[in-house]
Design a protein around this motif. Sequence first.
Motif, PDB file in Angstrom:
ATOM      1  N   GLY A  82      49.227 -14.250 -52.309  1.00  0.00           N
ATOM      2  CA  GLY A  82      50.355 -14.500 -51.425  1.00  0.00           C
ATOM      3  C   GLY A  82      51.361 -15.434 -52.047  1.00  0.00           C
ATOM      4  O   GLY A  82      51.428 -15.617 -53.271  1.00  0.00           O
ATOM      5  N   LEU A  83      52.133 -16.060 -51.179  1.00  0.00           N
ATOM      6  CA  LEU A  83      53.264 -16.884 -51.592  1.00  0.00           C
ATOM      7  C   LEU A  83      52.829 -18.280 -52.050  1.00  0.00           C
ATOM      8  O   LEU A  83      51.952 -18.899 -51.430  1.00  0.00           O
ATOM      9  CB  LEU A  83      54.241 -17.021 -50.424  1.00  0.00           C
ATOM     10  N   LYS A  84      53.482 -18.776 -53.080  1.00  0.00           N
ATOM     11  CA  LYS A  84      53.175 -20.120 -53.566  1.00  0.00           C
ATOM     12  C   LYS A  84      53.533 -21.186 -52.533  1.00  0.00           C
ATOM     13  O   LYS A  84      52.896 -22.246 -52.491  1.00  0.00           O
ATOM     14  CB  LYS A  84      53.900 -20.389 -54.881  1.00  0.00           C
ATOM     15  N   ASP A  85      54.553 -20.923 -51.709  1.00  0.00           N
ATOM     16  CA  ASP A  85      54.907 -21.931 -50.715  1.00  0.00           C
ATOM     17  C   ASP A  85      54.078 -21.808 -49.433  1.00  0.00           C
ATOM     18  O   ASP A  85      54.365 -22.460 -48.433  1.00  0.00           O
ATOM     19  CB  ASP A  85      56.410 -21.936 -50.413  1.00  0.00           C
ATOM     20  N   LEU A  86      53.020 -20.984 -49.474  1.00  0.00           N
ATOM     21  CA  LEU A  86      51.957 -21.001 -48.462  1.00  0.00           C
ATOM     22  C   LEU A  86      50.618 -21.277 -49.151  1.00  0.00           C
ATOM     23  O   LEU A  86      49.575 -20.758 -48.758  1.00  0.00           O
ATOM     24  CB  LEU A  86      51.900 -19.672 -47.700  1.00  0.00           C
ATOM     25  N   GLN A  87      50.636 -22.121 -50.171  1.00  0.00           N
ATOM     26  CA  GLN A  87      49.458 -22.384 -50.999  1.00  0.00           C
ATOM     27  C   GLN A  87      48.286 -22.913 -50.178  1.00  0.00           C
ATOM     28  O   GLN A  87      48.428 -23.869 -49.411  1.00  0.00           O
ATOM     29  CB  GLN A  87      49.805 -23.412 -52.076  1.00  0.00           C
ATOM     30  N   PRO A  88      47.097 -22.323 -50.333  1.00  0.00           N
ATOM     31  CA  PRO A  88      45.899 -22.887 -49.710  1.00  0.00           C
ATOM     32  C   PRO A  88      45.577 -24.255 -50.306  1.00  0.00           C
ATOM     33  O   PRO A  88      45.683 -24.454 -51.521  1.00  0.00           O
ATOM     34  CB  PRO A  88      44.808 -21.866 -50.056  1.00  0.00           C
ATOM     35  N   LEU A  89      45.171 -25.195 -49.455  1.00  0.00           N
ATOM     36  CA  LEU A  89      44.942 -26.569 -49.893  1.00  0.00           C
ATOM     37  C   LEU A  89      43.523 -27.031 -49.538  1.00  0.00           C
ATOM     38  O   LEU A  89      42.910 -26.543 -48.594  1.00  0.00           O
ATOM     39  CB  LEU A  89      45.955 -27.503 -49.230  1.00  0.00           C
ATOM     40  N   GLY A  90      43.036 -27.995 -50.290  1.00  0.00           N
ATOM     41  CA  GLY A  90      41.765 -28.621 -49.984  1.00  0.00           C
ATOM     42  C   GLY A  90      40.580 -27.968 -50.673  1.00  0.00           C
ATOM     43  O   GLY A  90      40.663 -26.879 -51.256  1.00  0.00           O
ATOM     44  N   SER A  91      39.439 -28.631 -50.567  1.00  0.00           N
ATOM     45  CA  SER A  91      38.235 -28.232 -51.283  1.00  0.00           C
ATOM     46  C   SER A  91      37.767 -26.828 -50.909  1.00  0.00           C
ATOM     47  O   SER A  91      37.409 -26.030 -51.781  1.00  0.00           O
ATOM     48  CB  SER A  91      37.116 -29.245 -51.004  1.00  0.00           C
ATOM     49  N   SER A  92      37.736 -26.517 -49.617  1.00  0.00           N
ATOM     50  CA  SER A  92      37.253 -25.204 -49.180  1.00  0.00           C
ATOM     51  C   SER A  92      38.126 -24.074 -49.716  1.00  0.00           C
ATOM     52  O   SER A  92      37.629 -22.987 -50.042  1.00  0.00           O
ATOM     53  CB  SER A  92      37.199 -25.149 -47.651  1.00  0.00           C
TER      54      SER A  92
END
Length: 377
Positions: free
Chosen positions: A324-334
């Motif tokens: 998907g889009l870089k500006d909806l990047q998933p964040l965090g350890s999980s």
Amino acid sequence: MEIHNKTEPDTQSLEERKYIPFTKGVEHIPENEAEDIQAVADMINAIQKAQWNCHRHAYTGTHARTQGLVKGHLRVPDDLPKHLKQSMFAHGGNYPVVCRYSSEPGDPGLDDRIPQPRGFAMKVFGVEGEMFDDGKECPTQGIEFNSTPALDLADAKTTREIIDLRIKYGSNQSELYKHLEARKDTDLQKFRDTVRNTHLESIRQYSQTAYRFGEYVAKFSLVPSTDTQRKLYEETVKPDEHESDILSKWLSNFHETHDAEYLLQFQLLENIEDQPVEYVGKVWDPEKYPWQTVAHLHIPKQDSFNYELKSFWEDHMRIDPWHGLKDLQPLGSSNRLRRVVYPASSALRRRMNGRKELHVKKIDDLPGPVPALKVGG
């Protein structure tokens, strides 16, 4: 556990709040995380091999049971306030979507009468913007939800520990609980077995993990928005009366005769101490940090268990928030864990089933009819 705003704050007050801007500093990668993530990938592959040995077919390591598949449209309004005009929501428009309802455990034959978290996944077509390399050839956005607001697999270390316990003691709940009760997060780990077992069309769904939201950081939620859907929450599965596939049957009966409507809402990051990004076992308090609607999902009447579409999804597709889009990047350890585990799981599954992963670019390329866009929506 239903998490929602008791009252809807006015738009002006929401626009004036001090949201934390996205920077790389919102993430903090602990030592040995890569080892934990690889161990989880290996354990998920072991679960898949056990599935194959039992069924002579491999499935995903989690969310293995498909409850239904539907197509619809995600409508983004033109008049969002400035702070919500982020990423693919910066401009009004309609996006075709395909969605899958699932049960969260890794057993494709899981009895619907057993209470467990339920999932909802959505592939959005026709998005525009800078994509991550893994999905840059396909203008799509993968979005995942779960029916519990907090995730028991709260970070990579916790996931490694809990998956290991489930593999060792999953067939013996009393022994599993003995080990879970020795942990500090006992309530979080045991909550999954006490969830309300109700109609899938009535359940609020949560991203659980945080994502970049353009200039900001947020979690998101999908909220049933018709009276018919909300009333279905009163229905609960009765083990002595209902059959083992009751959730799929209820879902099919609903979609044959009703349209479904959902609100897609975002909850923005304002206090990183109170709203942890790395540890997702804690709920972001909606009374402090309100949910805000950014889009509307419309699912028209249809067959929600098209066998050809089900086989195509399970054999050739996967939903991955890193597609998907870089500006909806998933964040965090999980989410960093997902970036490794998902492709590893998919690769083994395709190899054992003799299938190829296909990156579908248009909803027209999927089996089954494509619903017409709702007039005025």
